[in-house]
Design a protein around this motif. Structure first.
Motif, mmCIF file in Angstrom:
data_model
loop_
_atom_site.group_PDB
_atom_site.id
_atom_site.type_symbol
_atom_site.label_atom_id
_atom_site.label_comp_id
_atom_site.label_asym_id
_atom_site.label_seq_id
_atom_site.Cartn_x
_atom_site.Cartn_y
_atom_site.Cartn_z
ATOM 1 N N ARG A 251 0.825 -1.223 0.000
ATOM 2 C CA ARG A 251 0.000 0.000 0.000
ATOM 3 C C ARG A 251 0.856 1.270 0.000
ATOM 4 N NH1 ARG A 251 -4.993 -1.844 2.597
ATOM 5 N NH2 ARG A 251 -5.809 0.270 2.684
ATOM 6 N N LYS B 299 4.743 4.867 -2.822
ATOM 7 C CA LYS B 299 3.309 5.134 -3.003
ATOM 8 C C LYS B 299 2.632 5.712 -1.762
ATOM 9 C CE LYS B 299 1.731 1.160 -4.841
ATOM 10 N NZ LYS B 299 1.097 0.128 -5.602
ATOM 11 N N GLY B 300 3.441 6.047 -0.748
ATOM 12 C CA GLY B 300 2.828 6.605 0.455
ATOM 13 C C GLY B 300 3.777 6.582 1.627
ATOM 14 N N PHE C 53 -1.599 7.896 1.551
ATOM 15 C CA PHE C 53 -1.542 7.137 0.307
ATOM 16 C C PHE C 53 -1.460 8.136 -0.848
ATOM 17 C CE2 PHE C 53 -4.070 4.140 3.066
ATOM 18 C CZ PHE C 53 -3.036 3.225 3.236
ATOM 19 N N ALA C 54 -0.390 8.032 -1.658
ATOM 20 C CA ALA C 54 -0.137 9.044 -2.697
ATOM 21 C C ALA C 54 -1.211 9.045 -3.777
ATOM 22 C CB ALA C 54 1.235 8.804 -3.311
ATOM 23 N N ASP C 55 -1.977 7.933 -3.913
ATOM 24 C CA ASP C 55 -3.001 7.927 -4.967
ATOM 25 C C ASP C 55 -4.357 8.427 -4.461
ATOM 26 O OD1 ASP C 55 -3.615 5.796 -3.408
ATOM 27 O OD2 ASP C 55 -3.421 4.265 -4.978
ATOM 28 N N ASP C 56 -4.408 9.007 -3.282
ATOM 29 C CA ASP C 56 -5.657 9.655 -2.843
ATOM 30 C C ASP C 56 -5.958 10.834 -3.782
ATOM 31 O OD1 ASP C 56 -6.265 8.071 -0.698
ATOM 32 O OD2 ASP C 56 -5.352 9.383 0.805
ATOM 33 N N PRO C 57 -7.247 11.213 -3.939
ATOM 34 C CA PRO C 57 -7.554 12.375 -4.779
ATOM 35 C C PRO C 57 -6.767 13.597 -4.311
ATOM 36 C CG PRO C 57 -9.558 11.368 -3.882
ATOM 37 C CD PRO C 57 -8.404 10.630 -3.294
ATOM 38 N N ARG D 267 -5.404 14.712 -0.266
ATOM 39 C CA ARG D 267 -4.085 14.158 0.072
ATOM 40 C C ARG D 267 -3.618 14.636 1.441
ATOM 41 N NH1 ARG D 267 -0.497 12.878 -4.838
ATOM 42 N NH2 ARG D 267 1.197 13.445 -3.479
#
Ligand code: SOE
Length: 388
Positions: free
Chosen positions: A151, A285-286, A302-306, A310
């Motif tokens: 993750r 990624k985070g 988490f870097a892929d959050d909107p 973030r």
């Protein structure tokens, strides 16, 4: 029927208290329990101290003769809660007697002792564990789960600290923790090894280190009485003083075998810090952040959050998280030091029931000793030192 297993606990001090509470409480939390630990015999250095520990910690019998106790046929588990200088001798005798062993940290004073302990338990085929309890904090186990699930991606950097202040006062007593012949080392072995264990658990083996290991207080007042009071000084200006021959502080940088880099600091001289174990791990990624002084919480990003959401979020651990099914039913009731020891006890007896070595076992403890040894070598040499 859940099996009852007889425990002989060697040492009735601070750690004896924590382990005795765990033996009593483990089946109350984790039911059906992997075994019911029976507090059979407690051993201390004198008959009087052993009897006091027996009454206080709820053991059936008391003894001041650990050799006789570890050889008793009715003992299943030997629990080593003594200062570090007798870990190896007791563990090797207990292994020869075929007992399962849980040993307080650090495993030993030296790498040589740790190797001998590993050889003994492996030859005997018993279950063995080193009591690095902070892995058992649910938030730390949750961090491990997130890392294993990918993750936060590939780990780039680990920052770990263990800061306390109980020995910051130069007049706090010269307990065994400041004497190399008993402790092996100072902040490196006592608390630095906890963070090494966490780094190994979360990131993987450490390959190389560079460290500074200064001693700030070269003498301390001789301690009156044998009990380790962890800095609670009874001040007297004319007290006789003895030499401190261990490190007060560790400041280090790390290279992990897997490619990550990091830093690790440990001190018992950081005024204002209590049990300040912090971990910050950055991945591709985070990121993850943990602070034991807020041990119910894990912070993750988490870097892929909107883009508009973030940032670090705070997860409050509870029933949905590791060990949550056994611990308290509502997040917020709180995890304490005792709970980490109860979970440790559960994992140890589960390993015995499954006949599978737990982690950290003595082999893991040896790896940690190898890193501690590299810190101490680097503290002297001033250059990068390889682990092992
Ligand atoms: C003292 O620094 C100490 O008691 C350590 O020896 C323990 O391992 C730690 O968990 C609490 O602090």
């Amino acid at each position: 029927m859940t099996k009852v297993m007889n425990v002989a606990m060697i040492g009735g001090g601070f750690m004896g208290k924590a382990h005795a509470m765990a033996y009593a409480s483990m089946p109350m939390f984790f039911w059906p329990a992997p075994a019911i630990p029976h507090r059979k015999v407690v051993v201390d250095v004198s008959d009087g101290m052993a009897e006091e520990a027996r009454r206080r910690f709820g053991f059936e019998e008391a003894s001041s003769d650990w050799r006789a106790v570890v050889n008793r046929p009715d003992i299943d588990v030997v629990d080593i809660c003594t200062p570090n200088n007798v870990h190896a001798e007791i563990a090797i005798a207990a292994a020869k007697a075929g007992k399962h062993i849980i040993c307080e940290k650090p495993l030993s004073r030296t790498v040589e002792e740790a190797r001998a302990m590993v050889e003994a338990v492996e030859a005997a085929g018993v279950i063995h564990m080193v009591a690095f309890n902070y892995r058992r904090t649910p938030a730390v186990a949750l961090a491990k789960k997130f890392i294993e699930e990918g993750r936060i991606g590939r780990i780039l950097n680990f920052r770990g600290t263990y800061l306390q202040d109980w020995s910051a006062d130069p007049d706090s007593p010269l307990s065994w923790r400041f004497q190399k012949k008993i402790a092996g080392s100072g902040s490196v072995g006592d608390i630095g090894t906890h963070v090494v264990d966490l780094a190994h658990y979360l990131v993987g083996p450490i390959a190389e280190v560079i460290a500074m290991t200064p001693t700030y207080n070269k003498t301390r007042p001789l301690q009156q009485g044998g009990v380790d009071k962890l800095g609670a000084a009874e001040k007297s200006a004319d007290a006789e003083r003895g030499e401190v021959d261990v490190d007060d502080e560790l400041v280090s940088m790390l290279r992990f075998k897997g490619g990550a880099i990091g830093s690790l600091e440990a001190t018992r001289n950081a005024y204002g810090r209590n049990n300040f174990i912090t971990l910050e791990i950055h991945g591709t990624k985070g990121s993850i952040h943990f602070n034991y002084e807020r041990r119910d919480e894990l912070q993750v990003m988490f870097a892929d959050d909107p883009a508009d959401a973030r940032g670090f979020r705070t997860i409050y651990t509870g029933p949905a998280h590791p060990y949550g099914a056994g611990l308290w039913p509502i997040p917020g009731l709180g995890i304490g030091y005792s709970e980490t020891k109860i979970v440790e006890c559960y994992d140890f007896f589960s390993a015995i029931a499954k006949k599978q070595q737990p982690s950290p076992n003595f082999a893991d403890g040896l790896l940690t000793e190898l890193v501690a040894d590299a810190f101490l070598r680097s503290g002297q040499s001033g250059v990068w030192e390889k682990v092992g």
